[in-house]
Motif scaffolding. Structure first.
Motif, PDB file in Angstrom:
ATOM      1  N   ASP A   1       0.810  -1.218   0.000  1.00 49.80           N
ATOM      2  CA  ASP A   1       0.000   0.000   0.000  1.00 49.80           C
ATOM      3  C   ASP A   1       0.844   1.271   0.000  1.00 49.80           C
ATOM      4  N   ASN A   2       2.102   1.170   0.398  1.00 51.58           N
ATOM      5  CA  ASN A   2       2.962   2.358   0.486  1.00 51.58           C
ATOM      6  C   ASN A   2       4.131   2.317  -0.494  1.00 51.58           C
ATOM      7  N   THR A   3       4.011   1.470  -1.497  1.00 51.68           N
ATOM      8  CA  THR A   3       5.046   1.415  -2.529  1.00 51.68           C
ATOM      9  C   THR A   3       4.991   2.660  -3.404  1.00 51.68           C
ATOM     10  N   ASP A   4       6.141   3.181  -3.728  1.00 50.79           N
ATOM     11  CA  ASP A   4       6.235   4.389  -4.557  1.00 50.79           C
ATOM     12  C   ASP A   4       6.146   4.006  -6.036  1.00 50.79           C
ATOM     13  N   PHE A   5       5.173   4.574  -6.734  1.00 49.59           N
ATOM     14  CA  PHE A   5       5.017   4.314  -8.163  1.00 49.59           C
ATOM     15  C   PHE A   5       5.205   5.595  -8.968  1.00 49.59           C
ATOM     16  N   SER A   6       6.139   6.408  -8.531  1.00 52.10           N
ATOM     17  CA  SER A   6       6.368   7.673  -9.219  1.00 52.10           C
ATOM     18  C   SER A   6       7.474   7.584 -10.271  1.00 52.10           C
ATOM     19  N   GLY A   7       8.070   6.403 -10.405  1.00 52.01           N
ATOM     20  CA  GLY A   7       9.186   6.243 -11.331  1.00 52.01           C
ATOM     21  C   GLY A   7       8.734   6.045 -12.770  1.00 52.01           C
ATOM     22  N   PRO A   8       9.676   5.778 -13.664  1.00 58.41           N
ATOM     23  CA  PRO A   8       9.347   5.551 -15.075  1.00 58.41           C
ATOM     24  C   PRO A   8       8.516   4.284 -15.259  1.00 58.41           C
ATOM     25  N   ALA A   9       7.910   4.156 -16.417  1.00 59.14           N
ATOM     26  CA  ALA A   9       6.994   3.052 -16.693  1.00 59.14           C
ATOM     27  C   ALA A   9       7.651   1.683 -16.504  1.00 59.14           C
ATOM     28  N   GLU A  10       8.872   1.540 -17.010  1.00 57.58           N
ATOM     29  CA  GLU A  10       9.540   0.244 -16.903  1.00 57.58           C
ATOM     30  C   GLU A  10       9.755  -0.155 -15.444  1.00 57.58           C
ATOM     31  N   GLN A  11      10.108   0.813 -14.635  1.00 59.35           N
ATOM     32  CA  GLN A  11      10.341   0.548 -13.216  1.00 59.35           C
ATOM     33  C   GLN A  11       9.040   0.164 -12.514  1.00 59.35           C
ATOM     34  N   ARG A  12       7.972   0.884 -12.816  1.00 61.92           N
ATOM     35  CA  ARG A  12       6.678   0.590 -12.191  1.00 61.92           C
ATOM     36  C   ARG A  12       6.154  -0.776 -12.610  1.00 61.92           C
ATOM     37  N   THR A  13       6.344  -1.119 -13.865  1.00 67.54           N
ATOM     38  CA  THR A  13       5.914  -2.432 -14.353  1.00 67.54           C
ATOM     39  C   THR A  13       6.655  -3.543 -13.625  1.00 67.54           C
ATOM     40  N   ALA A  14       7.959  -3.355 -13.456  1.00 63.38           N
ATOM     41  CA  ALA A  14       8.766  -4.355 -12.749  1.00 63.38           C
ATOM     42  C   ALA A  14       8.369  -4.447 -11.277  1.00 63.38           C
ATOM     43  N   THR A  15       8.084  -3.292 -10.677  1.00 60.68           N
ATOM     44  CA  THR A  15       7.684  -3.275  -9.263  1.00 60.68           C
ATOM     45  C   THR A  15       6.373  -4.013  -9.060  1.00 60.68           C
ATOM     46  N   LEU A  16       5.416  -3.799  -9.952  1.00 55.75           N
ATOM     47  CA  LEU A  16       4.134  -4.503  -9.861  1.00 55.75           C
ATOM     48  C   LEU A  16       4.326  -6.015  -9.990  1.00 55.75           C
ATOM     49  N   ALA A  17       5.171  -6.409 -10.915  1.00 63.09           N
ATOM     50  CA  ALA A  17       5.431  -7.838 -11.101  1.00 63.09           C
ATOM     51  C   ALA A  17       6.093  -8.440  -9.860  1.00 63.09           C
ATOM     52  N   ASP A  18       7.024  -7.696  -9.260  1.00 60.57           N
ATOM     53  CA  ASP A  18       7.716  -8.177  -8.060  1.00 60.57           C
ATOM     54  C   ASP A  18       6.741  -8.316  -6.884  1.00 60.57           C
ATOM     55  N   LEU A  19       5.881  -7.319  -6.706  1.00 63.70           N
ATOM     56  CA  LEU A  19       4.911  -7.368  -5.614  1.00 63.70           C
ATOM     57  C   LEU A  19       3.923  -8.519  -5.806  1.00 63.70           C
ATOM     58  N   SER A  20       3.520  -8.733  -7.044  1.00 61.35           N
ATOM     59  CA  SER A  20       2.592  -9.823  -7.336  1.00 61.35           C
ATOM     60  C   SER A  20       3.224 -11.174  -7.023  1.00 61.35           C
ATOM     61  N   ALA A  21       4.470 -11.344  -7.441  1.00 57.01           N
ATOM     62  CA  ALA A  21       5.171 -12.607  -7.185  1.00 57.01           C
ATOM     63  C   ALA A  21       5.397 -12.809  -5.688  1.00 57.01           C
ATOM     64  N   GLU A  22       5.778 -11.739  -4.997  1.00 54.69           N
ATOM     65  CA  GLU A  22       6.021 -11.826  -3.552  1.00 54.69           C
ATOM     66  C   GLU A  22       4.738 -12.206  -2.811  1.00 54.69           C
TER      67      GLU A  22
END
Length: 219
Positions: A120-141
């Motif tokens: 809920d407190n993950t920062d999604f202010s970065g570039p698209a590629e970074q946000r896409t990777a972050t979402l994938a990491d959170l989903s896998a975790e």
């Protein structure tokens, strides 16, 4: 054999031999060794108990820090302070503390809450590629955590719903019909697995909108 020999001492007749069997240790020395071994086991048990209590104490201490940051997250910025920077700093502090707690204490009963606050407190202010990777990491975790640490229906629903809203909050990442269809499928799977979710109707509307975009793009 040892109990029988001890009992024999109270019976009439000649005193029993001080040897249990040929070549064995005298009862006095054998008893001393048994007592020593028993004491060692007791000391080991005390040490392990103390270690467990220390771990519990450390868990509680680490968790209290996370809870304190969650409370601070709800505070309003002081007059004259930049609100954006204030909330961003509190959000990052809570995210980092929750992630650290989850890494150190994955088996703690509060680990699910730590994961929830991390998501809920993950920062999604970065570039698209970074946000896409972050979402994938959170989903896998989240998938791995729920597999290893099964939660109540309510807890699992809250975790997966919070993660799903992270995807919806980053809808600018959807550029292709395939991406729209994938997110629609993700919503559909969530609704199928958690039919009692409170925002079911709203999610169904979003899902329909995504499916419509996919159909329009495909002609």
């Amino acid at each position: 054999a040892l109990r029988r020999r001890v009992e024999l001492k109270n019976e009439p007749g000649p005193a029993p031999s001080v040897f249990l069997r040929s070549g064995s240790l005298p009862l006095t020395e054998r008893s001393s060794r048994i007592q020593t071994a028993t004491m060692r086991r007791r000391y080991l048990l005390l040490a392990l108990t103390g270690f467990a209590l220390n771990c519990l104490g450390q868990n509680a201490s680490d968790w209290s820090k996370v809870v304190d940051l969650q409370k601070q997250r709800e505070e309003k910025p002081p007059a004259g302070e930049n609100a954006v920077e204030f909330y961003a700093g509190r959000k990052k502090a809570l995210h980092d503390a929750a992630a650290d707690f989850l890494q150190k204490h994955p088996d703690d009963p509060n680990a699910a809450s730590a994961l929830l606050w991390k998501i809920d407190n993950t920062d999604f202010s970065g570039p698209a590629e970074q946000r896409t990777a972050t979402l994938a990491d959170l989903s896998a975790e989240t998938d791995v955590f729920l597999k290893v640490h099964p939660q109540s229906t309510a807890n699992e629903t809250q975790l997966r719903e919070t993660l799903l809203y992270c995807y919806l909050d980053n809808d600018d990442l959807i550029h292709t019909p395939q991406q729209a269809g994938d997110l629609a499928t993700k919503i559909g799977q969530f609704l199928a697995d958690h039919p009692q979710v409170e925002n079911r109707t709203k999610l169904q509307i979003v899902q329909s909108s995504l499916l419509l975009k996919e159909d329009q793009a495909q002609g």
